[in-house]
Scaffold this motif. Structure first.
Motif, PDB file in Angstrom:
ATOM      1  N   PHE A 198     -14.142  -2.180  -7.922  1.00  0.00           N
ATOM      2  CA  PHE A 198     -13.927  -2.285  -9.370  1.00  0.00           C
ATOM      3  C   PHE A 198     -15.202  -1.981 -10.154  1.00  0.00           C
ATOM      4  N   VAL A 199     -15.008  -1.626 -11.412  1.00  0.00           N
ATOM      5  CA  VAL A 199     -16.141  -1.396 -12.316  1.00  0.00           C
ATOM      6  C   VAL A 199     -15.938  -2.267 -13.547  1.00  0.00           C
ATOM      7  N   HIS A 216     -19.832  -3.468 -20.035  1.00  0.00           N
ATOM      8  CA  HIS A 216     -19.699  -3.937 -21.418  1.00  0.00           C
ATOM      9  C   HIS A 216     -20.107  -2.861 -22.405  1.00  0.00           C
ATOM     10  N   CYS A 242     -15.596 -10.519 -10.808  1.00  0.00           N
ATOM     11  CA  CYS A 242     -15.707 -10.794 -12.230  1.00  0.00           C
ATOM     12  C   CYS A 242     -15.085 -12.156 -12.494  1.00  0.00           C
ATOM     13  N   GLY A 296     -30.742  -5.590 -18.529  1.00  0.00           N
ATOM     14  CA  GLY A 296     -30.335  -4.242 -18.136  1.00  0.00           C
ATOM     15  C   GLY A 296     -30.781  -3.203 -19.148  1.00  0.00           C
ATOM     16  N   ASP A 356     -28.470  -1.099 -20.618  1.00  0.00           N
ATOM     17  CA  ASP A 356     -27.308  -0.686 -21.419  1.00  0.00           C
ATOM     18  C   ASP A 356     -27.251  -1.471 -22.728  1.00  0.00           C
ATOM     19  N   VAL A 408     -22.415   4.041 -12.046  1.00  0.00           N
ATOM     20  CA  VAL A 408     -21.556   2.984 -12.615  1.00  0.00           C
ATOM     21  C   VAL A 408     -21.845   1.599 -12.052  1.00  0.00           C
ATOM     22  N   HIS A 409     -22.430   1.554 -10.862  1.00  0.00           N
ATOM     23  CA  HIS A 409     -22.739   0.246 -10.259  1.00  0.00           C
ATOM     24  C   HIS A 409     -24.187  -0.187 -10.492  1.00  0.00           C
ATOM     25  N   ARG A 449     -30.114  -2.709  -9.255  1.00  0.00           N
ATOM     26  CA  ARG A 449     -29.391  -3.822  -9.877  1.00  0.00           C
ATOM     27  C   ARG A 449     -29.728  -5.109  -9.144  1.00  0.00           C
ATOM     28  N   SER A 451     -25.113 -10.584 -11.800  1.00  0.00           N
ATOM     29  CA  SER A 451     -25.680  -9.475 -11.016  1.00  0.00           C
ATOM     30  C   SER A 451     -25.905  -8.280 -11.943  1.00  0.00           C
ATOM     31  N   VAL A 452     -26.984  -8.348 -12.704  1.00  0.00           N
ATOM     32  CA  VAL A 452     -27.235  -7.385 -13.784  1.00  0.00           C
ATOM     33  C   VAL A 452     -27.536  -5.985 -13.228  1.00  0.00           C
ATOM     34  N   LYS A 453     -26.798  -4.999 -13.767  1.00  0.00           N
ATOM     35  CA  LYS A 453     -26.962  -3.598 -13.354  1.00  0.00           C
ATOM     36  C   LYS A 453     -28.073  -2.949 -14.178  1.00  0.00           C
ATOM     37  N   TRP A 454     -28.580  -1.813 -13.691  1.00  0.00           N
ATOM     38  CA  TRP A 454     -29.641  -1.049 -14.386  1.00  0.00           C
ATOM     39  C   TRP A 454     -30.748  -2.007 -14.821  1.00  0.00           C
ATOM     40  N   TYR A 473     -19.205 -16.200 -20.912  1.00  0.00           N
ATOM     41  CA  TYR A 473     -19.147 -16.777 -19.564  1.00  0.00           C
ATOM     42  C   TYR A 473     -19.384 -18.290 -19.574  1.00  0.00           C
TER      43      TYR A 473
END
Ligand code: MTE
Ligand code: MO
Length: 396
Positions: A71-72, A75, A123, A179, A181, A225-226, A231, A242-245, A265
């Protein structure tokens, strides 16, 4: 049962190589999302930001979820990161703040010890659609079925090693992640972020690291995308931690002020500002299970699914049970995968078929004797739904 994870097929790997940020300077565009949606066999829940989950029968084919079925959850947009320009800063309550280049944190060039660990990412909003339906309410947010979950092999360096190298000051209590983004919110923009307790970051056990800064997923460079090129992965914690980028690690005596830790959350009954301030953030994954494939086969009911332990050291799935009489009697399922902390199990069950249509429910029980509740009290954002998962099997 599949004990060895599916290698990504050669053909899709070639397509993927052009999509992975690892080495390829492909700008990310909405066309890129469309491509990912095609290569990944996912059901798109929202195009922009891109959110997608696999069909449940695809999801439970493999214990290690292949890229195609993972899954992706995003936000905002996927940031366009060039490896040569990428930096990860470590700052805040540390003796030696510094900036790492990608080569200093990723194999084969990093001088830090590298490791590979298996952990399930889910998630906190997984099963939200069912939560909303069960309370006959609308819930804002992505309308996930049960597929916002995946189990992968993550490779990288321990967060604790990065923290030790920086020298954490005694008053430190939390580790913030940020991140790249930018997320829009009422006309302002803030990067996605959050934090984890320092104690968790340092809690490397023999079975799992407290957290890793990860550059590879299932043996391949992390796809854009992950979270490529790097990450965070925090075994046992909800996906949002689990923060990406990842571009900044900030050590602090306080939890992060980022909206995704400070306001989102959280399990809220009304969602007023006072309640938000008074409510602690969700960190751990909840004990959960889902019937992914219910199939009537002659006079038998053949079922397959997954179960997830609570994200706490020492907790593993002990049993998975099914009921066709609304919980009066329970029949154990057969667990057909490894059983470990912080990872899901796959299970199968074969029950006598009664009069159709027939309703079956599942619940998981852990090694401390805790089990899932039949129903879950309402929370306005629809997080952490882990009531018994029910399906009605049609006449087959
Ligand atoms: N930078 C950044 N990190 C992020 C997110 C995000 O939108 N931006 N989403 C989080 C959430 S809510 C989840 S569930 C996981 C999803 O990871 P995946 O898209 O790799 O499956 O990433 C987390 N990390
Ligand atoms: Mo999430």
């Amino acid at each position: 049962m599949t004990t060895e994870y599916n290698q990504i097929s050669r053909r899709s790997w070639i397509k993927l190589a052009t999509l992975a940020a690892g080495g390829m300077a492909l700008p990310w565009s909405s066309a890129g999302f469309a491509q990912v949606a095609t290569i990944k066999k996912l059901i798109t829940r929202s195009d922009s930001p891109f959110n997608a989950e696999p069909a449940l029968d695809e999801l439970v084919r493999d214990w290690i979820t292949p890229f195609e079925s993972f899954f992706v959850r995003s936000h905002g947009p996927v940031p366009d990161v060039r490896n040569a320009d990428y930096r990860l800063k470590i700052e805040g309550l540390v003796e030696q703040p510094r900036e790492y280049r990608l080569e200093e944190l990723a194999a084969p060039t990093t001088k830090l010890p590298t490791l590979t660990t298996i952990a399930t990412l889910t998630c906190s909003g997984n099963r939200r659609a069912e939560f909303a339906a069960s309370h006959q309410q609308k819930i804002p947010g992505v309308g996930w079925d049960g597929g916002a979950i995946g189990n992968a092999e993550w490779s990288g360096v321990r967060l604790s090693d990065i923290l030790k190298a920086a020298g954490v000051k005694p008053e430190a209590k939390h580790v913030w992640f940020e991140g790249l983004d930018p997320i829009d919110n009422k006309g302002t923009s803030q990067p996605f972020g959050g934090s984890i307790p320092l104690a968790h970051a340092m809690a490397d056990s023999t079975t799992a690291p407290g957290a890793i800064i990860c550059s590879r997923m299932n043996g391949q460079p992390l796809a854009a995308v992950h979270g490529a090129p790097l990450r965070a992965i925090v075994p046992g914690f909800i996906g949002a931690r689990s923060v990406k980028w990842i571009s900044r690690i900030i050590v602090s005596d306080q939890p992060s002020t980022n909206r995704f830790l400070a306001r989102e959350y959280k399990l809220l009954r009304e969602g007023t500002d006072d309640e938000i301030t008074a409510t602690p953030p969700v960190y751990e994954m909840a004990l959960n299970s889902v019937i992914a494939v219910p199939q009537a086969d002659g006079n038998r009911l053949k079922l397959r699914g997954f179960a997830l332990p609570q994200g706490q050291l020492g907790r593993v799935i002990e049993r998975v049970e099914l009921t066709t009489d609304a919980g009066k009697t329970w029949t154990p399922a057969k667990i057909v995968s490894p059983v470990r902390e912080f990872t899901w199990v796959l299970w199968t069950a074969d029950l006598p078929k009664g009069m159709s249509p027939q309703t079956v429910a599942v619940r998981a029980v852990d090694n401390r004797g805790d089990s899932q509740p039949m129903t879950v009290p309402w929370n306005v954002k629809g997080y952490q739904y882990n009531g018994w998962h029910k399906v009605t099997v049609p006449n087959g």
